[in-house]
Design a protein around this motif. Sequence first.
Motif, PDB file in Angstrom:
ATOM      1  N   VAL A 134     -29.051  28.323  12.464  1.00 16.70           N
ATOM      2  CA  VAL A 134     -28.478  27.025  12.112  1.00 16.70           C
ATOM      3  C   VAL A 134     -27.868  27.075  10.714  1.00 16.70           C
ATOM      4  O   VAL A 134     -26.752  26.587  10.485  1.00 16.70           O
ATOM      5  CB  VAL A 134     -29.565  25.931  12.196  1.00 16.70           C
ATOM      6  CG1 VAL A 134     -28.971  24.570  11.905  1.00 16.70           C
ATOM      7  CG2 VAL A 134     -30.228  25.946  13.542  1.00 16.70           C
ATOM      8  N   GLU A 135     -28.590  27.696   9.783  1.00 12.53           N
ATOM      9  CA  GLU A 135     -28.094  27.761   8.409  1.00 12.53           C
ATOM     10  C   GLU A 135     -26.782  28.525   8.339  1.00 12.53           C
ATOM     11  O   GLU A 135     -25.844  28.114   7.644  1.00 12.53           O
ATOM     12  CB  GLU A 135     -29.128  28.428   7.498  1.00 12.53           C
ATOM     13  CG  GLU A 135     -30.357  27.589   7.226  1.00 12.53           C
ATOM     14  CD  GLU A 135     -31.437  27.791   8.265  1.00 12.53           C
ATOM     15  OE1 GLU A 135     -31.112  28.327   9.359  1.00 12.53           O
ATOM     16  OE2 GLU A 135     -32.588  27.411   8.015  1.00 12.53           O
ATOM     17  N   LEU A 141     -19.306  26.650   8.822  1.00 11.32           N
ATOM     18  CA  LEU A 141     -18.553  25.421   9.100  1.00 11.32           C
ATOM     19  C   LEU A 141     -18.091  24.757   7.809  1.00 11.32           C
ATOM     20  O   LEU A 141     -17.026  24.152   7.766  1.00 11.32           O
ATOM     21  CB  LEU A 141     -19.416  24.437   9.893  1.00 11.32           C
ATOM     22  CG  LEU A 141     -19.399  24.554  11.403  1.00 11.32           C
ATOM     23  CD1 LEU A 141     -20.325  23.528  12.009  1.00 11.32           C
ATOM     24  CD2 LEU A 141     -18.005  24.352  11.938  1.00 11.32           C
ATOM     25  N   TYR A 142     -18.898  24.857   6.761  1.00 12.25           N
ATOM     26  CA  TYR A 142     -18.540  24.146   5.533  1.00 12.25           C
ATOM     27  C   TYR A 142     -17.876  25.036   4.509  1.00 12.25           C
ATOM     28  O   TYR A 142     -17.600  24.585   3.401  1.00 12.25           O
ATOM     29  CB  TYR A 142     -19.783  23.482   4.934  1.00 12.25           C
ATOM     30  CG  TYR A 142     -20.138  22.218   5.666  1.00 12.25           C
ATOM     31  CD1 TYR A 142     -19.410  21.050   5.447  1.00 12.25           C
ATOM     32  CD2 TYR A 142     -21.153  22.204   6.592  1.00 12.25           C
ATOM     33  CE1 TYR A 142     -19.702  19.913   6.140  1.00 12.25           C
ATOM     34  CE2 TYR A 142     -21.453  21.062   7.296  1.00 12.25           C
ATOM     35  CZ  TYR A 142     -20.732  19.914   7.061  1.00 12.25           C
ATOM     36  OH  TYR A 142     -21.020  18.787   7.757  1.00 12.25           O
ATOM     37  N   THR A 143     -17.622  26.328   4.858  1.00 14.64           N
ATOM     38  CA  THR A 143     -16.859  27.164   3.927  1.00 14.64           C
ATOM     39  C   THR A 143     -15.553  27.604   4.580  1.00 14.64           C
ATOM     40  O   THR A 143     -14.515  26.993   4.357  1.00 14.64           O
ATOM     41  CB  THR A 143     -17.680  28.390   3.493  1.00 14.64           C
ATOM     42  OG1 THR A 143     -18.128  29.061   4.668  1.00 14.64           O
ATOM     43  CG2 THR A 143     -18.864  27.984   2.645  1.00 14.64           C
ATOM     44  N   ILE A 147     -11.654  23.059   7.241  1.00 18.71           N
ATOM     45  CA  ILE A 147     -10.519  22.243   7.701  1.00 18.71           C
ATOM     46  C   ILE A 147     -10.550  22.040   9.220  1.00 18.71           C
ATOM     47  O   ILE A 147     -10.412  20.913   9.694  1.00 18.71           O
ATOM     48  CB  ILE A 147      -9.187  22.851   7.208  1.00 18.71           C
ATOM     49  CG1 ILE A 147      -9.105  22.658   5.690  1.00 18.71           C
ATOM     50  CG2 ILE A 147      -7.998  22.207   7.887  1.00 18.71           C
ATOM     51  CD1 ILE A 147      -7.928  23.308   5.056  1.00 18.71           C
ATOM     52  N   PRO A 148     -10.786  23.108  10.034  1.00 20.01           N
ATOM     53  CA  PRO A 148     -10.957  22.836  11.469  1.00 20.01           C
ATOM     54  C   PRO A 148     -12.083  21.856  11.762  1.00 20.01           C
ATOM     55  O   PRO A 148     -11.972  21.025  12.677  1.00 20.01           O
ATOM     56  CB  PRO A 148     -11.267  24.219  12.043  1.00 20.01           C
ATOM     57  CG  PRO A 148     -10.668  25.158  11.098  1.00 20.01           C
ATOM     58  CD  PRO A 148     -10.754  24.537   9.747  1.00 20.01           C
TER      59      PRO A 148
ATOM     60  N   ASN B  56     -21.362  38.616  14.894  1.00 19.81           N
ATOM     61  CA  ASN B  56     -20.469  37.809  14.070  1.00 19.81           C
ATOM     62  C   ASN B  56     -20.571  36.373  14.576  1.00 19.81           C
ATOM     63  O   ASN B  56     -20.337  36.109  15.758  1.00 19.81           O
ATOM     64  CB  ASN B  56     -19.040  38.337  14.219  1.00 19.81           C
ATOM     65  CG  ASN B  56     -18.119  37.765  13.189  1.00 19.81           C
ATOM     66  OD1 ASN B  56     -18.307  36.632  12.755  1.00 19.81           O
ATOM     67  ND2 ASN B  56     -17.120  38.532  12.797  1.00 19.81           N
ATOM     68  N   LEU B  57     -20.923  35.456  13.702  1.00 19.79           N
ATOM     69  CA  LEU B  57     -21.225  34.096  14.158  1.00 19.79           C
ATOM     70  C   LEU B  57     -19.991  33.230  14.357  1.00 19.79           C
ATOM     71  O   LEU B  57     -20.120  32.067  14.730  1.00 19.79           O
ATOM     72  CB  LEU B  57     -22.155  33.415  13.146  1.00 19.79           C
ATOM     73  CG  LEU B  57     -23.641  33.717  13.335  1.00 19.79           C
ATOM     74  CD1 LEU B  57     -24.443  33.008  12.289  1.00 19.79           C
ATOM     75  CD2 LEU B  57     -24.092  33.279  14.711  1.00 19.79           C
ATOM     76  N   VAL B  58     -18.787  33.773  14.098  1.00 19.99           N
ATOM     77  CA  VAL B  58     -17.591  32.957  14.242  1.00 19.99           C
ATOM     78  C   VAL B  58     -17.447  32.449  15.678  1.00 19.99           C
ATOM     79  O   VAL B  58     -17.010  31.324  15.912  1.00 19.99           O
ATOM     80  CB  VAL B  58     -16.350  33.768  13.803  1.00 19.99           C
ATOM     81  CG1 VAL B  58     -15.087  32.997  14.069  1.00 19.99           C
ATOM     82  CG2 VAL B  58     -16.454  34.094  12.332  1.00 19.99           C
TER      83      VAL B  58
END
Lengths: 171, 101
Positions: A134-135, A141-143, A147-148, B56-58
């Motif tokens: 999760v971390e 997501l926040y770095t 923008i997406p 890779n978590l992307v």
Amino acid sequence: MVETIVFYTLSALILGLGVAVITTPNTVHSVLFLVMNFLCVAVIYVVLEAEFLAVIQVLVYAGGIVVLYLFVVMLVNLKRDPEAHQDPRRLSLVGLALAGAVLLELAGIVVYSYSREPSAPVAAAAASPVQGNVEQIGWLLYTDYLIPFEVASVLLLVAMVGAIVLAKREL
Amino acid sequence: MEITPAHYALLSAALFIIGVVGVLVRRNIIIIFMSIELILNAVNINLVANARHLENLVGQVFVVFVIAVAAAEAAVGLGILLAFFRNKETVNIDEMNVMRW
């Protein structure tokens, strides 16, 4: 060994429930099969070490989207069989044949691409300063994907406004 | 036998095709919407399996976006369906031809 058993059991469940979704005549039963399908997919996410997505799958899909479908099925009170009238120009067998052809093509691509040895090593993932599924997803997501992420939130807002406008009787 | 990413890719392809068959063959538009959800789930399984394979978590981040788009699609699609049903009293796509030339 355990992963093999789990994988084949879940695959059989997912595919069987998927077939049940599209073949059941009763739409409510179809929605309930869809819930079970989503729950099995959530278990596959756990097997694939994506715990965050498993929780999201249960909350958003099985809890949110499917409830929306159930509401609509109940609101759309059908007095006659929805499949009764068929356009004579519709060719269902051609559709089945085309889908089978696409399946063969997809399976061929998968088998071919995985049967070769990878030519170059995969680029290592960017070093993440945090630990845990999760971390790490939150960090990404926040770095890198800020923008997406914001665009997705705007999309959800637009969809919410649009759904209300469409479903309202008069503005 | 070891489970490789190819197994997950084949599962994903099979689920994708089940969704495509549902879209092509069924005439109840609610079932067609549910088939689209099956297709999106097939894509998600593929993304998650490869995210683990490539470490890779992307891929998992993109699954979050796919789920957001699926939620938006379901809300708007079902809104359109309700608005249409109020006017035409049908969910059969073969009778939804008001915009056909």
